[in-house]
Design a protein around this motif. Sequence first.
Motif, PDB file in Angstrom:
ATOM      1  N   TRP A 248      43.951 -24.888  13.865  1.00 37.27           N
ATOM      2  CA  TRP A 248      44.192 -26.250  13.867  1.00 37.27           C
ATOM      3  C   TRP A 248      44.054 -26.863  12.460  1.00 37.27           C
ATOM      4  O   TRP A 248      43.180 -26.221  11.688  1.00 37.27           O
TER       5      TRP A 248
ATOM      6  N   PRO B 280      39.899 -30.744  18.922  1.00 38.35           N
ATOM      7  CA  PRO B 280      39.928 -29.381  19.541  1.00 38.35           C
ATOM      8  C   PRO B 280      38.499 -28.909  20.117  1.00 38.35           C
ATOM      9  O   PRO B 280      37.972 -27.947  20.570  1.00 38.35           O
TER      10      PRO B 280
ATOM     11  N   ILE C 183      42.645 -30.309  10.979  1.00 42.82           N
ATOM     12  CA  ILE C 183      41.612 -31.480  11.427  1.00 42.82           C
ATOM     13  C   ILE C 183      41.625 -32.448  10.282  1.00 42.82           C
ATOM     14  O   ILE C 183      41.382 -31.720   8.986  1.00 42.82           O
TER      15      ILE C 183
ATOM     16  N   PHE D 176      45.301 -34.550  15.060  1.00 41.37           N
ATOM     17  CA  PHE D 176      44.838 -33.398  15.095  1.00 41.37           C
ATOM     18  C   PHE D 176      46.243 -32.584  15.273  1.00 41.37           C
ATOM     19  O   PHE D 176      46.969 -32.506  16.014  1.00 41.37           O
TER      20      PHE D 176
ATOM     21  N   ARG E 245      47.805 -28.500  15.702  1.00 39.67           N
ATOM     22  CA  ARG E 245      47.849 -27.017  15.974  1.00 39.67           C
ATOM     23  C   ARG E 245      49.107 -26.219  15.363  1.00 39.67           C
ATOM     24  O   ARG E 245      50.297 -26.420  15.712  1.00 39.67           O
TER      25      ARG E 245
ATOM     26  N   ARG F 253      39.135 -23.496  13.344  1.00 38.00           N
ATOM     27  CA  ARG F 253      39.379 -22.206  14.316  1.00 38.00           C
ATOM     28  C   ARG F 253      38.182 -21.859  15.033  1.00 38.00           C
ATOM     29  O   ARG F 253      37.185 -21.600  14.364  1.00 38.00           O
TER      30      ARG F 253
ATOM     31  N   CYS G   8      47.968 -17.582  11.801  1.00 37.25           N
ATOM     32  CA  CYS G   8      48.591 -18.719  12.766  1.00 37.25           C
ATOM     33  C   CYS G   8      49.772 -17.847  13.390  1.00 37.25           C
ATOM     34  O   CYS G   8      50.451 -18.622  14.459  1.00 37.25           O
TER      35      CYS G   8
ATOM     36  N   ASP H 163      43.850 -20.613  18.402  1.00 40.86           N
ATOM     37  CA  ASP H 163      45.033 -21.029  17.336  1.00 40.86           C
ATOM     38  C   ASP H 163      44.290 -21.668  16.226  1.00 40.86           C
ATOM     39  O   ASP H 163      43.198 -22.249  15.955  1.00 40.86           O
TER      40      ASP H 163
END
Length: 174
Positions: free
Chosen positions: A125, A150, A127, A135, A137, A118, A34, A123
């Motif tokens: 995420w 996303p 979820i 959500f 990020r 992802r 990340c 990026d």
Amino acid sequence: MNAISLHRPLEGEPLLRPITHRTGSRLASLLISCGLVTAQTARFDERMSRGFFENEAAGVVVIATSCDRPLFYHECEVLAQFSHTDLVLMRFDPLEGATFDVLLEGSQAWQCNYLAWRRDEDDLWLIPAHTEGPFFRLSEKGLDTFQGAPYESGYQRYAGIIRAIETPSFEGRL
């Protein structure tokens, strides 16, 4: 006969419990993927081997544990109040993979049971695994909250979920 004491010492005991090497490896992979750290700095950062990483510039604390839910919430709440940042708790189970719990700055309500998601070159995420919810990020800029997903379809959701069971990387597949 040995007596078991349930009383904890008033001082000198570490707040965070030690983590396994495998859990530390997943934490380092998460932070590298990340963008919170680089591969070179991750190798020498001793905080990750203890399961704790704070990035003041991004305003996020990432903690790793092998404990099941609801264990470890109290300790993380203390750290979040002390640091005044968002907190991401990665729970790693070698059979189930990695799941995440999120505690936003100033909140007392945990967002529980999130999965990493992802796309390639995108990026990372977090979820919700089963229910509706926000959500998140996670990037080098910190933790951003979104109400919309996303992904556009169930197939994209399934294809982008990263459980990190087999491989220690959090790289995307979609």
